[in-house]
Design a protein around this motif. Structure first.
Motif, PDB file in Angstrom:
ATOM      1  N   PHE A 161       0.812  -1.075   0.064  1.00 13.05           N
ATOM      2  CA  PHE A 161       0.044   0.119  -0.060  1.00 13.05           C
ATOM      3  C   PHE A 161       0.858   1.205   0.132  1.00 13.05           C
ATOM      4  O   PHE A 161       1.719   1.443   0.679  1.00 13.05           O
ATOM      5  N   LEU A 162       0.648   2.166  -0.855  1.00 15.81           N
ATOM      6  CA  LEU A 162       1.535   3.346  -1.173  1.00 15.81           C
ATOM      7  C   LEU A 162       0.770   4.620  -0.632  1.00 15.81           C
ATOM      8  O   LEU A 162       1.483   5.684  -0.353  1.00 15.81           O
ATOM      9  N   GLY A 163      -0.466   4.621  -0.844  1.00 19.50           N
ATOM     10  CA  GLY A 163      -1.210   5.921  -0.354  1.00 19.50           C
ATOM     11  C   GLY A 163      -2.532   5.903  -0.903  1.00 19.50           C
ATOM     12  O   GLY A 163      -3.140   5.108  -1.525  1.00 19.50           O
ATOM     13  N   SER A 164      -3.383   7.272  -0.888  1.00 12.47           N
ATOM     14  CA  SER A 164      -4.387   7.488  -1.646  1.00 12.47           C
ATOM     15  C   SER A 164      -4.001   8.544  -2.558  1.00 12.47           C
ATOM     16  O   SER A 164      -3.139   9.330  -2.682  1.00 12.47           O
ATOM     17  N   GLY A 165      -4.911   8.647  -3.524  1.00 15.30           N
ATOM     18  CA  GLY A 165      -4.959   9.623  -4.542  1.00 15.30           C
ATOM     19  C   GLY A 165      -6.130   9.858  -5.273  1.00 15.30           C
ATOM     20  O   GLY A 165      -7.528   9.110  -4.985  1.00 15.30           O
ATOM     21  N   HIS A 166      -6.303  10.624  -6.232  1.00 14.98           N
ATOM     22  CA  HIS A 166      -7.462  10.743  -7.195  1.00 14.98           C
ATOM     23  C   HIS A 166      -6.914  10.834  -8.679  1.00 14.98           C
ATOM     24  O   HIS A 166      -5.913  11.119  -9.075  1.00 14.98           O
ATOM     25  N   ILE A 167      -7.895  10.478  -9.541  1.00 16.74           N
ATOM     26  CA  ILE A 167      -7.746  10.424 -11.013  1.00 16.74           C
ATOM     27  C   ILE A 167      -8.586  11.439 -11.679  1.00 16.74           C
ATOM     28  O   ILE A 167      -9.664  11.564 -11.605  1.00 16.74           O
ATOM     29  N   THR A 168      -7.875  12.384 -12.814  1.00 16.21           N
ATOM     30  CA  THR A 168      -8.469  13.364 -13.060  1.00 16.21           C
ATOM     31  C   THR A 168      -7.819  13.513 -14.581  1.00 16.21           C
ATOM     32  O   THR A 168      -6.593  13.580 -14.669  1.00 16.21           O
ATOM     33  N   GLY A 169      -8.802  13.270 -15.438  1.00 12.91           N
ATOM     34  CA  GLY A 169      -8.127  13.343 -17.134  1.00 12.91           C
ATOM     35  C   GLY A 169      -7.166  12.540 -17.196  1.00 12.91           C
ATOM     36  O   GLY A 169      -6.205  12.885 -17.974  1.00 12.91           O
ATOM     37  N   GLY A 170      -7.301  11.333 -16.800  1.00 16.18           N
ATOM     38  CA  GLY A 170      -6.174  10.177 -17.085  1.00 16.18           C
ATOM     39  C   GLY A 170      -4.896  10.446 -16.147  1.00 16.18           C
ATOM     40  O   GLY A 170      -4.001   9.666 -16.537  1.00 16.18           O
ATOM     41  N   GLU A 171      -5.024  11.181 -15.285  1.00 18.89           N
ATOM     42  CA  GLU A 171      -3.801  11.393 -14.429  1.00 18.89           C
ATOM     43  C   GLU A 171      -4.274  10.842 -13.010  1.00 18.89           C
ATOM     44  O   GLU A 171      -5.143  11.449 -12.612  1.00 18.89           O
ATOM     45  N   LEU A 172      -2.995  10.148 -12.481  1.00 17.88           N
ATOM     46  CA  LEU A 172      -3.317   9.917 -11.212  1.00 17.88           C
ATOM     47  C   LEU A 172      -2.453  10.858 -10.234  1.00 17.88           C
ATOM     48  O   LEU A 172      -1.438  10.942 -10.317  1.00 17.88           O
ATOM     49  N   ILE A 173      -3.089  11.330  -9.632  1.00 18.05           N
ATOM     50  CA  ILE A 173      -2.556  12.468  -8.580  1.00 18.05           C
ATOM     51  C   ILE A 173      -2.679  12.117  -7.136  1.00 18.05           C
ATOM     52  O   ILE A 173      -3.595  11.714  -6.454  1.00 18.05           O
ATOM     53  N   ALA A 174      -1.437  11.959  -6.559  1.00 13.25           N
ATOM     54  CA  ALA A 174      -1.362  11.725  -5.045  1.00 13.25           C
ATOM     55  C   ALA A 174      -2.044  12.646  -4.152  1.00 13.25           C
ATOM     56  O   ALA A 174      -1.880  13.792  -4.203  1.00 13.25           O
TER      57      ALA A 174
END
Length: 317
Positions: free
Chosen positions: A286-299
């Protein structure tokens, strides 16, 4: 004169994970946390939102890397089993306060059902004076104990479900199950149901039965923890990502995982998502959490390499 024998110093250690505690009656959330922290010999720990000393039930406790995700449980919907004493209102809205008024209770099951139905869905709720909300740096309950009342702003909350579990007409006791958004005051709900029935009510007992996907039947008591050896206690911990169990998962190659942990945005062939949990591939970590916007994974919240290594060692036993 007897010499004072110093207490042996507890050697603390890095512990990572979530412990689902069934908090006992009369203990504050912080007192419960400190007791478990000592039992675990943990360096770092926190809880996921205060549960009143007069309430029992589910209190998720976070340790080490899991403390970074306490907010997830804090924001989650909650479940409660509440016992309402109809016919009596108190200064505090619960059994600790002085009696304000006693009224006869002459209600039918149909009237009770109708009153409960009226509070389902989005409703406006006025926070009680006996609450931990702050006013000019002081908790409202401190002001209330001094006889001071201040203006409070109503807040919008949602009662997702409100089910009648038991009605005891001989004792005027009503037991209900409530599923609601965070920030709901069950004590206020009890008083409001009582007023709608025309007889008044106060909260006689409260038990938190759920928080997000977690239920109290998955929890362990303090007495059970105290009776366990160290290995058994550690086995009670679920992984830090257990609080994120309802979120979609993203698995990255080792190379991409390293870049993600450095804070770099990564291109992914995945749909947009406001919340995802992210893992490295080999070994799965497990590395952490993030979100996906416009095909980009952002931490959003990242674990440190030291935390990841410590978690892998803990999992390996």
């Amino acid at each position: 004169m007897n010499a004072v024998v110093p207490r042996p110093k507890i050697e603390k250690r890095a512990v990572h994970g979530v412990l689902m505690l069934d908090k006992p009656l009369g203990l504050s959330s912080n007192d419960a946390l400190q007791k478990v922290k000592r039992l675990m010999r943990a360096e770092k720990a926190g809880h996921t939102g205060t549960l009143d000393p007069l309430a029992t039930g589910l209190l998720p406790l976070t340790f080490g890397a899991a403390t970074k995700f306490s907010q997830v449980s804090l924001e989650a919907d909650k479940g409660y089993r509440a016992t309402l004493q109809l016919g009596i209102t108190t200064t505090t809205g619960d059994g600790e306060g002085e009696i304000l008024q006693q009224r006869p209770v002459d209600v039918t099951p149909e009237q009770i059902q109708s009153a409960c139905e009226a509070f389902k869905g989005p409703i406006s709720q006025l926070p009680p004076m006996y609450s931990a909300l702050k006013h000019q740096g002081r908790a409202l309950y401190e002001l209330a104990r001094e006889g001071i009342t201040v203006e409070r702003q109503p807040r919008l909350i949602t009662i997702h479900a409100l089910d009648i579990v038991q009605w005891q007409p001989e004792a005027s006791l009503l037991v209900i199950d409530v599923r609601c958004t965070k920030g709901t005051y069950i004590r206020t709900l009890a008083e409001d149901i009582g007023e709608r029935l025309g007889c008044g009510a106060h909260l006689a007992a409260l038990r938190r039965t759920g928080s997000g996907p977690v239920r109290v039947d998955q929890a362990v008591t303090l007495e059970q923890l105290e009776a366990m050896d160290d290995t058994a206690r550690l086995a009670q911990l679920t992984a830090p990502d257990s609080l994120l169990g309802e979120w979609p998962e993203v698995v990255l190659s080792n190379e991409e995982a390293g870049r993600f942990l450095s804070g770099m945005r990564r291109r992914v062939a995945l749909a947009d998502a406001p919340q995802v949990r992210v893992y490295g591939q080999m070994p799965r970590a497990f590395l952490g959490s993030g979100h996906i916007t416009g095909g980009e994974l952002i931490a959003d919240r990242l674990l440190s390499p030291a935390e990841i290594a410590s978690m892998l060692m803990q999992a390996a036993g």
